[in-house]
Design a protein around this motif. Structure first.
Motif, PDB file in Angstrom:
ATOM      1  N   ARG A  61       0.834  -1.305  -0.171  1.00  0.00           N
ATOM      2  CA  ARG A  61      -0.002   0.098  -0.045  1.00  0.00           C
ATOM      3  C   ARG A  61       0.969   1.089   0.026  1.00  0.00           C
ATOM      4  N   HIS A  62       2.135   1.165   0.302  1.00  0.00           N
ATOM      5  CA  HIS A  62       3.008   2.355   0.249  1.00  0.00           C
ATOM      6  C   HIS A  62       3.543   2.614  -1.077  1.00  0.00           C
ATOM      7  N   LEU A  63       3.290   1.533  -2.012  1.00  0.00           N
ATOM      8  CA  LEU A  63       4.044   2.006  -3.371  1.00  0.00           C
ATOM      9  C   LEU A  63       3.293   2.876  -4.057  1.00  0.00           C
ATOM     10  N   LYS A  64       2.237   3.293  -3.743  1.00  0.00           N
ATOM     11  CA  LYS A  64       1.562   4.528  -4.539  1.00  0.00           C
ATOM     12  C   LYS A  64       2.318   5.852  -3.874  1.00  0.00           C
ATOM     13  N   ASP A  65       2.430   5.846  -2.801  1.00  0.00           N
ATOM     14  CA  ASP A  65       2.917   7.412  -2.333  1.00  0.00           C
ATOM     15  C   ASP A  65       4.424   7.525  -2.075  1.00  0.00           C
ATOM     16  N   VAL A  84      20.165  -0.452   1.817  1.00  0.00           N
ATOM     17  CA  VAL A  84      18.792   0.338   2.275  1.00  0.00           C
ATOM     18  C   VAL A  84      17.842  -0.309   1.018  1.00  0.00           C
ATOM     19  N   TYR A  85      16.773  -0.930   1.310  1.00  0.00           N
ATOM     20  CA  TYR A  85      15.893  -1.200   0.334  1.00  0.00           C
ATOM     21  C   TYR A  85      14.599  -0.115   0.416  1.00  0.00           C
ATOM     22  N   SER A  86      14.240   0.106  -0.984  1.00  0.00           N
ATOM     23  CA  SER A  86      13.012   1.007  -0.844  1.00  0.00           C
ATOM     24  C   SER A  86      11.810   0.255  -0.902  1.00  0.00           C
ATOM     25  N   PHE A  87      10.522   0.786  -0.665  1.00  0.00           N
ATOM     26  CA  PHE A  87       9.287   0.021  -0.600  1.00  0.00           C
ATOM     27  C   PHE A  87       9.418  -0.697  -1.890  1.00  0.00           C
ATOM     28  N   HIS A  88       9.850  -0.082  -3.053  1.00  0.00           N
ATOM     29  CA  HIS A  88       9.574  -0.675  -4.185  1.00  0.00           C
ATOM     30  C   HIS A  88      10.516  -1.924  -4.215  1.00  0.00           C
ATOM     31  N   GLU A  89      11.754  -1.843  -3.796  1.00  0.00           N
ATOM     32  CA  GLU A  89      12.657  -2.955  -3.820  1.00  0.00           C
ATOM     33  C   GLU A  89      12.289  -4.063  -2.802  1.00  0.00           C
ATOM     34  N   LEU A  90      11.782  -3.725  -1.662  1.00  0.00           N
ATOM     35  CA  LEU A  90      11.225  -4.533  -0.559  1.00  0.00           C
ATOM     36  C   LEU A  90      10.330  -5.279  -1.260  1.00  0.00           C
ATOM     37  N   HIS A  91       9.182  -4.701  -1.969  1.00  0.00           N
ATOM     38  CA  HIS A  91       8.135  -5.339  -2.542  1.00  0.00           C
ATOM     39  C   HIS A  91       8.594  -6.549  -3.679  1.00  0.00           C
ATOM     40  N   GLY A 296       5.171  -3.207  12.779  1.00  0.00           N
ATOM     41  CA  GLY A 296       4.535  -1.863  12.888  1.00  0.00           C
ATOM     42  C   GLY A 296       4.992  -0.719  12.275  1.00  0.00           C
ATOM     43  N   PRO A 297       6.605  -0.512  12.068  1.00  0.00           N
ATOM     44  CA  PRO A 297       6.929   0.731  11.354  1.00  0.00           C
ATOM     45  C   PRO A 297       6.511   0.541  10.076  1.00  0.00           C
ATOM     46  N   LEU A 298       6.652  -0.516   9.116  1.00  0.00           N
ATOM     47  CA  LEU A 298       6.445  -0.614   8.010  1.00  0.00           C
ATOM     48  C   LEU A 298       4.751  -0.577   7.704  1.00  0.00           C
ATOM     49  N   ILE A 299       4.111  -1.090   8.548  1.00  0.00           N
ATOM     50  CA  ILE A 299       2.447  -0.719   8.279  1.00  0.00           C
ATOM     51  C   ILE A 299       2.235   0.944   8.512  1.00  0.00           C
ATOM     52  N   ALA A 300       3.305   1.727   9.095  1.00  0.00           N
ATOM     53  CA  ALA A 300       3.175   2.816   9.208  1.00  0.00           C
ATOM     54  C   ALA A 300       3.841   3.913   8.447  1.00  0.00           C
ATOM     55  N   GLY A 301       4.297   3.077   7.322  1.00  0.00           N
ATOM     56  CA  GLY A 301       5.065   3.699   6.251  1.00  0.00           C
ATOM     57  C   GLY A 301       6.469   4.381   6.587  1.00  0.00           C
ATOM     58  N   MET A 302       7.031   3.753   7.931  1.00  0.00           N
ATOM     59  CA  MET A 302       8.231   4.106   8.121  1.00  0.00           C
ATOM     60  C   MET A 302       9.200   3.403   7.591  1.00  0.00           C
ATOM     61  N   ALA A 303      10.644   3.915   7.604  1.00  0.00           N
ATOM     62  CA  ALA A 303      11.453   3.007   7.111  1.00  0.00           C
ATOM     63  C   ALA A 303      12.110   2.264   8.840  1.00  0.00           C
ATOM     64  N   THR A 304      12.391   1.030   8.515  1.00  0.00           N
ATOM     65  CA  THR A 304      13.008   0.473   9.499  1.00  0.00           C
ATOM     66  C   THR A 304      14.471   0.122   9.612  1.00  0.00           C
TER      67      THR A 304
END
Ligand code: PRX
Length: 631
Positions: A61-65, A84-91, A296-304
Motif C-alpha cells: 500500500r506504500h507503493l503509490k505514495d 537500504v531497500y526502498s518500498f519498491h525494492e522490498l516489494h 509496526g513501522p512498515l505498516i506506518a510507512g516508516m523506514a525500519t
C-alpha cells in the motif's frame, strides 16, 4: 490533546466504535462485518468477516505514495554490510521469496519456521509468509538444537528457512549443523529447507531437502505473487515463549487485529509518522522484533532499521551513529542494552547529532532509576518505559504520548493503555483490588484488545487453563506479574509470580533449564532460580544434587562438572539460557510435600529474608546454599 482518561474509558465502554475507527488506519479488501465477536469467551474474534493482508499493509500500500522511500535499512557491523531497500525494492524481494515458498509447495495455512540471523532475507521471509497466508514461526537464532527441535515438533512446518551462519562479535556461528541436529531430534520433518548462503561457513546440503536461496531467487526475479486476502482471524504467526511449564507455548496471533493494533500503537503510543525512521534494537526472534522491527513501522510507512551486531562494536557509539545517519525519530530498546552502553565512554553520546530523535522507548524488564536517569540526561529526550508481553504483542502499560500529556514517573511503565481493562487481583481470593497501593497480580479483563494472542497454537485448552480465571461473571487474563497501582493510576511492576526469569531482557523458563541440566548423567536433581544482577537484570543460578559424589570431591572436579553442565545447556537451549553458576549440594530445600522452594533459594541468593519456612522438610538444605554463596 484529548483527555486520556476519556480516551481509555471510551476504548472499553464504547469498544466497537473505538476500534472501528482504529481499523481505518489500515487497508481492507473487505470491511469487517463485526468489530468484536466475544460470544465464546475468552476467545475474541476481532474484525470478523473483514479481509486484509499484513504484507499488503506493510509494503504494497506504500507503493503509490512512497515507492522510492527507504523501507528496510539493513546494517551489519558483523559483516560490514549496509543496504537500504526502498518500498519498491522490498516489494520485489518479498515477491521473490513468496514465489520460492510457493514453488516449495507452501500454501495458505501451512507453517514456515524461520531460524535466521538478523539479515534482510529474514524480513523478506516473514513478509513473504504473510503475503501468501503461510503462518511463520520465527525461532531466535541464539537458541540451540533442543529448543529448536521442540518448536519444529509443535509448529510442524512444511518449510524451514535458515542460513549458513549468524555472526557475533565478528565470529561466525554456524546455524546449519544446529538445524540438522534439531530436525533429527524432531519427529516432524520439513519437506524442504531453504538456505541463505552468506559465505560465512561451508554447508553440507541434503539432496532433495535442502535448497539454496540465491539460485531460486534468480529464477524468480520478476515473478509476481499477489497478496492473498485473508480473513482478519486467519493466524499470521506463532511465536514460542516460556511459561510455567517446561514446554514452550506457541503464542498465536491473528491478521486483522494485529494490523490494526500495531497501526494504532504507532500513532498513539510511539508517535511515528510515515516517511520517518524507526530503530528497534531487538531481534526478529522476539516479539519486539515482530511488532516493532518488521510489521509496526512498515505498516506506518516508516523506514525500519534492522541491525546485526553488538551495541558496542566497533564502539559504544554505533547505535547513535545510525540515529544520526538515518535521522531516526523513534527508538526502541531494552534497559539491559542501555546498562551495557552506560559502561562505555559517555562522550559517545555527545558525538552524534541526535536531534531527530523524539523519544526512546524501553521495555522487556524493569527499568532501574540509575539507568533511566543516565540515558535521559545523556539524550535529553523523553524515555518511555512500557510494559507488555509476547502474548499481547504491543504495550499494556505506557504513557500514550500521542493522546496523553501526563508526565512519566520513574519506576513506573505508566498507565493502562487504551483497549486494556487492567485489574489487580488478590493473590489468594482472586478478587479485584480496587484501592490504591495494594499489591496484586496484574490481570486484564476479557476480551483482550486486538493484536493479542488468539490462543496457544494447537491447544485451546492450554490457552484457557494457563491464562484465564473467572471472577464473578467475567473472565480475566493473568500476566503472571505482580503489580501495584498508585492513586494516579500509574502501575509499578514487581516481578513474576511464576518460574519465569528475565535475563538481559530474554524471557526464560527456569523449568526448561532444569530439564536440560537433569539430562546430565551425573545430575540427580536441580533447582534453577533467577538472581538479581546489576547488568543483566537477572541471571540464572543452578543448584544441583549429583548422583555420584565421588566425582565432585575438590574444586577442580566441581569446576569440571560445572563446565560440562553449562556445555549441555548451551547445546540444548543455547548460550542465552546458560546459568551463571552451577553449584553442587547434597540436598535441595523442599516443602514436606516435595515442592522445590525456589523462592527461598532466590531470597538467600539475593541476601533477603527467605520468609516463612515452617513447611520446609530439611532446614540444612537452605543452609548449604547460604554457605556456598557466602564462600
Ligand atoms: O515480567 C514482565 C517483563 O517481561 C515479561 C514479558 O516478556 P516477553 O514475553 O519477552 O515480552 C517482552 C515485550 C516487551 C513481562 O511479563 N516486562 C516486560 N516489560 C517490562 C517488564 N517488567 C518490568 N517493566 C517493563 N517495562
Amino acid at each position: 490533546m484529548t483527555n486520556y482518561a476519556e480516551f481509555h474509558r471510551r476504548s472499553l465502554e464504547d469498544r466497537d466504535a473505538f476500534w472501528a475507527e482504529q481499523a481505518q488506519l489500515v487497508d481492507w479488501k473487505t470491511q469487517p462485518k463485526q468489530i468484536c465477536d466475544y460470544s465464546n469467551p475468552p476467545f475474541a474474534k476481532w474484525f470478523a468477516g473483514g479481509f486484509t493482508n499484513l504484507c499488503h499493509n506493510a509494503v504494497d500500500r506504500h507503493l503509490k505514495d512512497r515507492p522510492d522511500q527507504a523501507a528496510l535499512i539493513f546494517v551489519s557491523t558483523e559483516t560490514n554490510q549496509e543496504k537500504v531497500y526502498s518500498f519498491h525494492e522490498l516489494h520485489a524481494e518479498v515477491q521473490r521469496m513468496a514465489a520460492v515458498l510457493k514453488e516449495l509447495g507452501v500454501q495458505k495455512g501451512d507453517r514456515v519456521l524461520i531460524y535466521m540471523p538478523m539479515i534482510a532475507e529474514a524480513a523478506f521471509a516473514m513478509l513473504a509468509c504473510a503475503r501468501i497466508g503461510a503462518i511463520h514461526s520465527v525461532v531466535f537464532g541464539g537458541f540451540a538444537s533442543g529448543s529448536l527441535a521442540s518448536r519444529i515438533e509443535d509448529a510442524s512446518p512444511k518449510v524451514i528457512i535458515s542460513a549458513d551462519a549468524g555472526s557475533r562479535g565478528g565470529k561466525a556461528v554456524a546455524y546449519k549443523p544446529l538445524l540438522d541436529e534439531a530436525i533429527r531430534l524432531s519427529s516432524h520433518k520439513p519437506d524442504s529447507v531453504l538456505l541463505v548462503d552468506r559465505g560465512l561457513v561451508a554447508m553440507n546440503l541434503l539432496a532433495g531437502r535442502d535448497h539454496l536461496w540465491a539460485p531460486l531467487r534468480q529464477k524468480n526475479l520478476n515473478t509476481v505473487v499477489p497478496c492473498e486476502w485473508l480473513e482478519a482471524t486467519h493466524p499470521s504467526y506463532t511465536l514460542y515463549t516460556s511459561g510455567t511449564t517446561g514446554k514452550p507455548k506457541g503464542v498465536q496471533r491473528d491478521t486483522g487485529g494485529y494490523a490494526v493494533a500495531l497501526a494504532a500503537s504507532l500513532k498513539h503510543i510511539f508517535c511515528g509518522n510515515a516517511g520517518e525512521t524507526y530503530f528497534a534494537t531487538s531481534d526478529i526472534g522476539w516479539v519486539v522484533g515482530h511488532s516493532y522491527i518488521i510489521y509496526g513501522p512498515l505498516i506506518a510507512g516508516m523506514a525500519t532499521i534492522m541491525y546485526e551486531g553488538l551495541p558496542i562494536r566497533p564502539d559504544g557509539g554505533i547505535w547513535w551513529s545510525l540515529v544520526e545517519k538515518y535521522k531516526v525519530t523513534v527508538m526502541f530498546s531494552a534497559p539491559t542494552a542501555i546498562r551495557v552502553l552506560k559502561k562505555q565512554d559517555p562522550a559517545l553520546l555527545k558525538k552524534y547529532d541526535l536531534s531527530s530523535l523524539r523519544a526512546l522507548f524501553l521495555a522487556g524488564e524493569p527499568l532501574d532509576q540509575p539507568t533511566a536517569q543516565w540515558i535521559s540526561a545523556g539524550l535529553g529526550r523523553p524515555i518511555v518505559d512500557n510494559y507488555w508481553q509476547t502474548e499481547t504483542g504491543w504495550p499494556i502499560l505506557a504513557i500514550c504520548k500521542g493522546v496523553d500529556d501526563a508526565p512519566t514517573k520513574f519506576g513506573s511503565p505508566g498507565k493502562a493503555v487504551y483497549g486494556y481493562n487492567v485489574k489487580l487481583l488478590d493473590e489468594n481470593t482472586g478478587e479485584e483490588l480496587k484501592g490504591a497501593n495494594q499489591k496484586g497480580v496484574v490481570a486484564i479483563e476479557g476480551p483482550l484488545p486486538p493484536g493479542c494472542l488468539q490462543t496457544v497454537w494447537g491447544d485451546d485448552t492450554r490457552f484457557v487453563s494457563t491464562y484465564w480465571t473467572t471472577i464473578p461473571g467475567r473472565m480475566v487474563y493473568s500476566t503472571f506479574d505482580w503489580g501495584i497501582r498508585d492513586e494516579d493510576g500509574y502501575y509499578f511492576i514487581l516481578g513474576r509470580t511464576d518460574d519465569v526469569i528475565n535475563v538481559a531482557g530474554h524471557r526464560l523458563g527456569t523449568l526448561e533449564i532444569e530439564e536440560s541440566i537433569s539430562g546430565h548423567p551425573n545430575i540427580a536433581e536441580v533447582a534453577v532460580v533467577g538472581v538479581a544482577d546489576q547488568l543483566k537484570g537477572q541471571v540464572a543460578m543452578a543448584f544441583a544434587v549429583v548422583k555420584d559424589t565421588s566425582l565432585v570431591t575438590d574444586d577442580a572436579s566441581r569446576l569440571k562438572l560445572e563446565a560440562e553442565v553449562m556445555k549441555l545447556v548451551d547445546g540444548d537451549l543455547g548460550a542465552v539460557a546458560r546459568p551463571a553458576r552451577v553449584r553442587f549440594v547434597t540436598v535441595l530445600p523442599k516443602t514436606r510435600s516435595g515442592k522445590l522452594l525456589r523462592r527461598a533459594i532466590q531470597a538467600v541468593c539475593e541476601n533477603r529474608d527467605p520468609g516463612d519456612l515452617t513447611t520446609m522438610e530439611d532446614p540444612a538444605a537452605l543452609q548449604q546454599i547460604k554457605d556456598l554463596i557466602t564462600t
